[in-house]
Design a protein around this motif. Structure first.
Motif, PDB file in Angstrom:
ATOM      1  N   ARG A  18       0.850  -1.240   0.118  1.00 16.05           N
ATOM      2  CA  ARG A  18      -0.153  -0.032  -0.046  1.00 16.05           C
ATOM      3  C   ARG A  18       0.946   1.280   0.000  1.00 16.05           C
ATOM      4  O   ARG A  18       2.043   1.151   0.621  1.00 16.05           O
ATOM      5  CB  ARG A  18      -0.978   0.044   1.206  1.00 16.05           C
ATOM      6  CG  ARG A  18      -1.771  -1.191   1.328  1.00 16.05           C
ATOM      7  CD  ARG A  18      -2.637  -1.177   2.472  1.00 16.05           C
ATOM      8  NE  ARG A  18      -3.484  -2.429   2.686  1.00 16.05           N
ATOM      9  CZ  ARG A  18      -4.568  -2.518   2.240  1.00 16.05           C
ATOM     10  NH1 ARG A  18      -5.313  -1.541   1.945  1.00 16.05           N
ATOM     11  NH2 ARG A  18      -5.290  -3.705   2.283  1.00 16.05           N
ATOM     12  N   ALA A  19       0.323   2.300  -0.511  1.00 19.65           N
ATOM     13  CA  ALA A  19       1.061   3.584  -0.689  1.00 19.65           C
ATOM     14  C   ALA A  19       0.057   4.738  -0.636  1.00 19.65           C
ATOM     15  O   ALA A  19      -1.027   4.626  -0.889  1.00 19.65           O
ATOM     16  CB  ALA A  19       2.048   3.574  -1.741  1.00 19.65           C
ATOM     17  N   MET A  20       0.562   5.860  -0.100  1.00 24.11           N
ATOM     18  CA  MET A  20      -0.217   7.029  -0.128  1.00 24.11           C
ATOM     19  C   MET A  20       0.366   8.051  -1.319  1.00 24.11           C
ATOM     20  O   MET A  20       1.574   8.411  -1.517  1.00 24.11           O
ATOM     21  CB  MET A  20       0.378   8.015   0.978  1.00 24.11           C
ATOM     22  CG  MET A  20      -0.387   9.424   0.983  1.00 24.11           C
ATOM     23  SD  MET A  20       0.212  10.418   2.626  1.00 24.11           S
ATOM     24  CE  MET A  20      -1.178   9.998   3.683  1.00 24.11           C
ATOM     25  N   PRO A  21      -0.325   8.010  -2.426  1.00 23.77           N
ATOM     26  CA  PRO A  21       0.000   9.072  -3.415  1.00 23.77           C
ATOM     27  C   PRO A  21       0.042  10.557  -3.208  1.00 23.77           C
ATOM     28  O   PRO A  21      -1.051  10.894  -2.313  1.00 23.77           O
ATOM     29  CB  PRO A  21      -1.240   8.935  -4.480  1.00 23.77           C
ATOM     30  CG  PRO A  21      -1.927   7.460  -4.149  1.00 23.77           C
ATOM     31  CD  PRO A  21      -1.786   7.543  -2.623  1.00 23.77           C
ATOM     32  N   MET A  22       0.786  11.181  -3.434  1.00 21.41           N
ATOM     33  CA  MET A  22       1.215  12.369  -3.170  1.00 21.41           C
ATOM     34  C   MET A  22       1.411  13.208  -4.377  1.00 21.41           C
ATOM     35  O   MET A  22       2.241  12.917  -4.986  1.00 21.41           O
ATOM     36  CB  MET A  22       2.499  12.722  -1.982  1.00 21.41           C
ATOM     37  CG  MET A  22       2.221  12.134  -0.560  1.00 21.41           C
ATOM     38  SD  MET A  22       3.808  12.452   0.224  1.00 21.41           S
ATOM     39  CE  MET A  22       3.523  14.202   0.506  1.00 21.41           C
ATOM     40  N   ALA A  40       4.182  22.089   2.149  1.00 22.69           N
ATOM     41  CA  ALA A  40       2.889  21.696   1.748  1.00 22.69           C
ATOM     42  C   ALA A  40       2.749  20.209   1.644  1.00 22.69           C
ATOM     43  O   ALA A  40       1.796  19.624   2.217  1.00 22.69           O
ATOM     44  CB  ALA A  40       2.432  22.365   0.459  1.00 22.69           C
ATOM     45  N   ALA A  41       3.671  19.564   1.232  1.00 22.66           N
ATOM     46  CA  ALA A  41       3.856  18.078   1.086  1.00 22.66           C
ATOM     47  C   ALA A  41       3.695  17.498   2.717  1.00 22.66           C
ATOM     48  O   ALA A  41       3.030  16.504   2.970  1.00 22.66           O
ATOM     49  CB  ALA A  41       5.028  17.560   0.462  1.00 22.66           C
ATOM     50  N   ALA A  42       4.616  18.166   3.588  1.00 22.18           N
ATOM     51  CA  ALA A  42       4.600  17.593   4.970  1.00 22.18           C
ATOM     52  C   ALA A  42       3.148  17.898   5.635  1.00 22.18           C
ATOM     53  O   ALA A  42       2.821  16.887   6.559  1.00 22.18           O
ATOM     54  CB  ALA A  42       5.752  18.441   5.844  1.00 22.18           C
ATOM     55  N   ALA A  43       2.662  18.867   5.376  1.00 24.66           N
ATOM     56  CA  ALA A  43       1.394  19.228   6.375  1.00 24.66           C
ATOM     57  C   ALA A  43       0.292  18.418   5.666  1.00 24.66           C
ATOM     58  O   ALA A  43      -0.453  18.044   6.490  1.00 24.66           O
ATOM     59  CB  ALA A  43       0.962  20.753   5.992  1.00 24.66           C
ATOM     60  N   SER A  44       0.227  18.179   4.176  1.00 23.57           N
ATOM     61  CA  SER A  44      -0.882  17.480   3.582  1.00 23.57           C
ATOM     62  C   SER A  44      -0.922  15.819   4.147  1.00 23.57           C
ATOM     63  O   SER A  44      -1.807  15.397   4.386  1.00 23.57           O
ATOM     64  CB  SER A  44      -1.004  17.550   2.155  1.00 23.57           C
ATOM     65  OG  SER A  44       0.279  16.846   1.531  1.00 23.57           O
ATOM     66  N   ALA A  45       0.446  15.392   4.363  1.00 16.22           N
ATOM     67  CA  ALA A  45       0.371  13.906   4.585  1.00 16.22           C
ATOM     68  C   ALA A  45       0.034  13.859   5.986  1.00 16.22           C
ATOM     69  O   ALA A  45      -0.716  12.653   6.368  1.00 16.22           O
ATOM     70  CB  ALA A  45       2.087  13.449   4.605  1.00 16.22           C
ATOM     71  N   SER A 101       1.172  23.916  -4.233  1.00 15.97           N
ATOM     72  CA  SER A 101      -0.009  23.176  -3.509  1.00 15.97           C
ATOM     73  C   SER A 101       0.372  21.581  -3.364  1.00 15.97           C
ATOM     74  O   SER A 101       0.791  21.238  -4.556  1.00 15.97           O
ATOM     75  CB  SER A 101      -1.058  23.311  -4.398  1.00 15.97           C
ATOM     76  OG  SER A 101      -1.841  24.625  -4.025  1.00 15.97           O
ATOM     77  N   VAL A 102       0.038  20.845  -2.608  1.00 18.16           N
ATOM     78  CA  VAL A 102       0.090  19.454  -2.614  1.00 18.16           C
ATOM     79  C   VAL A 102      -0.904  18.636  -2.241  1.00 18.16           C
ATOM     80  O   VAL A 102      -1.743  19.226  -1.297  1.00 18.16           O
ATOM     81  CB  VAL A 102       1.337  18.884  -1.545  1.00 18.16           C
ATOM     82  CG1 VAL A 102       1.530  17.413  -1.614  1.00 18.16           C
ATOM     83  CG2 VAL A 102       2.764  19.505  -2.304  1.00 18.16           C
ATOM     84  N   ARG A 103      -1.641  17.679  -2.779  1.00 17.41           N
ATOM     85  CA  ARG A 103      -2.948  17.146  -2.162  1.00 17.41           C
ATOM     86  C   ARG A 103      -2.265  15.324  -1.932  1.00 17.41           C
ATOM     87  O   ARG A 103      -1.878  14.837  -2.696  1.00 17.41           O
ATOM     88  CB  ARG A 103      -3.648  16.758  -3.393  1.00 17.41           C
ATOM     89  CG  ARG A 103      -5.148  16.149  -2.853  1.00 17.41           C
ATOM     90  CD  ARG A 103      -6.156  16.246  -3.855  1.00 17.41           C
ATOM     91  NE  ARG A 103      -7.517  15.860  -3.245  1.00 17.41           N
ATOM     92  CZ  ARG A 103      -8.188  16.278  -2.349  1.00 17.41           C
ATOM     93  NH1 ARG A 103      -7.973  17.544  -1.983  1.00 17.41           N
ATOM     94  NH2 ARG A 103      -9.613  15.634  -2.133  1.00 17.41           N
ATOM     95  N   SER A 104      -2.214  15.087  -0.773  1.00 16.63           N
ATOM     96  CA  SER A 104      -2.183  14.008  -0.202  1.00 16.63           C
ATOM     97  C   SER A 104      -3.256  12.886  -0.360  1.00 16.63           C
ATOM     98  O   SER A 104      -4.273  13.389   0.214  1.00 16.63           O
ATOM     99  CB  SER A 104      -1.673  13.679   1.102  1.00 16.63           C
ATOM    100  OG  SER A 104       0.007  14.419   0.909  1.00 16.63           O
ATOM    101  N   LEU A 105      -3.196  11.732  -0.917  1.00 18.14           N
ATOM    102  CA  LEU A 105      -4.506  11.057  -1.024  1.00 18.14           C
ATOM    103  C   LEU A 105      -4.623  10.073  -0.151  1.00 18.14           C
ATOM    104  O   LEU A 105      -3.659   9.515   0.431  1.00 18.14           O
ATOM    105  CB  LEU A 105      -4.682  10.636  -2.758  1.00 18.14           C
ATOM    106  CG  LEU A 105      -4.580  11.517  -3.642  1.00 18.14           C
ATOM    107  CD1 LEU A 105      -4.223  10.919  -5.049  1.00 18.14           C
ATOM    108  CD2 LEU A 105      -5.601  12.569  -3.714  1.00 18.14           C
TER     109      LEU A 105
END
Length: 225
Positions: A18-22, A40-45, A101-105
């Motif tokens: 499993r993985a979290m797409p960023m 932004a990546a650190a915060a969204s994860a 902007s980063v969206r962590s899914l």
């Protein structure tokens, strides 16, 4: 609880990966600064993990629990234009810092990565170094290993690990205050001497990479204070 699983990190061998797409928004014209994108990546994860939907009984809980119980893999991909718009429809959290902007899914089985994400490029996500400026008030400091070269995409995953591993060490009131700031992080690269001093302190959380890409196994990539 999700934080308890993150804190224990006693995972068994995984039968399914499993993985979290960023997803990193990097437009052709006027791309974001490297530091802002990493922050932004650190915060969204960590925002995905601490979202109420990830709590017990929430619609995200089982997906996040299954992922955190294994290795917290993340895969960074870049998007622009309509590609970026498309991933906004997928479950996750978008964080914007300055113009980045980063969206962590929501974490998924790698074999079931959504089509909108699978077609995005993993390579080509690097950005030039920049001057980050002063640390914003209330931000959590994440220090990058100055001895190790990493692309922005690789480092986005590493700082995402760091913010997650830091969260269980914070009190309820500290977490609440951090959430009010959208989990603001400050990513900085110390001097070699500063890094060597930091890594021996008792109040830091270290991210050690599994070594699947770019760095040697066991490399300490980021320290969270």
């Amino acid at each position: 609880m999700i934080l308890d699983l993150i804190a224990s990190r006693n995972y068994a061998e995984e039968s399914e990966v499993r993985a979290m797409p960023m997803v990193l928004r990097i437009e052709r014209v006027d791309p974001p600064s490297r530091t802002a994108l990493l922050e932004a990546a650190a915060a969204s994860a960590v925002a995905v993990c601490l979202d109420p939907r990830a709590d017990v009984g929430g619609e995200w809980h089982e997906a996040v629990r299954a992922w955190v119980a294994g290795r917290i893999r993340k895969v960074s991909r870049r998007a622009r234009g309509v590609q970026w718009d498309a991933v906004q429809e997928l479950p996750g959290v978008t964080i914007t810092v300055d113009s980045a902007s980063v969206r962590s899914l929501l974490p998924v089985l790698v074999s079931e990565t959504p089509r909108e994400v699978a077609k995005l490029q993993i390579s080509g996500s690097d950005l030039p170094a920049d001057e980050p400026g002063a640390v914003p008030e209330g931000a959590r400091l994440l220090y990058v290993n100055p001895r190790v070269e990493m692309s922005a995409g690789k480092l986005a995953a590493q700082v995402g690990h760091a913010s997650m591993l830091l969260a269980p060490h914070l009190s309820v009131s500290e977490l609440k205050a951090w959430a009010a700031l959208d989990y603001r992080c400050a990513v900085r690269t110390p001097s070699v001497a500063e890094w060597d001093s930091l890594i021996h302190r008792g109040d830091v959380v270290a991210v050690r990479d599994a070594g699947f890409t770019e760095v040697e196994p066991g490399t300490t990539t980021v320290l969270a204070v």
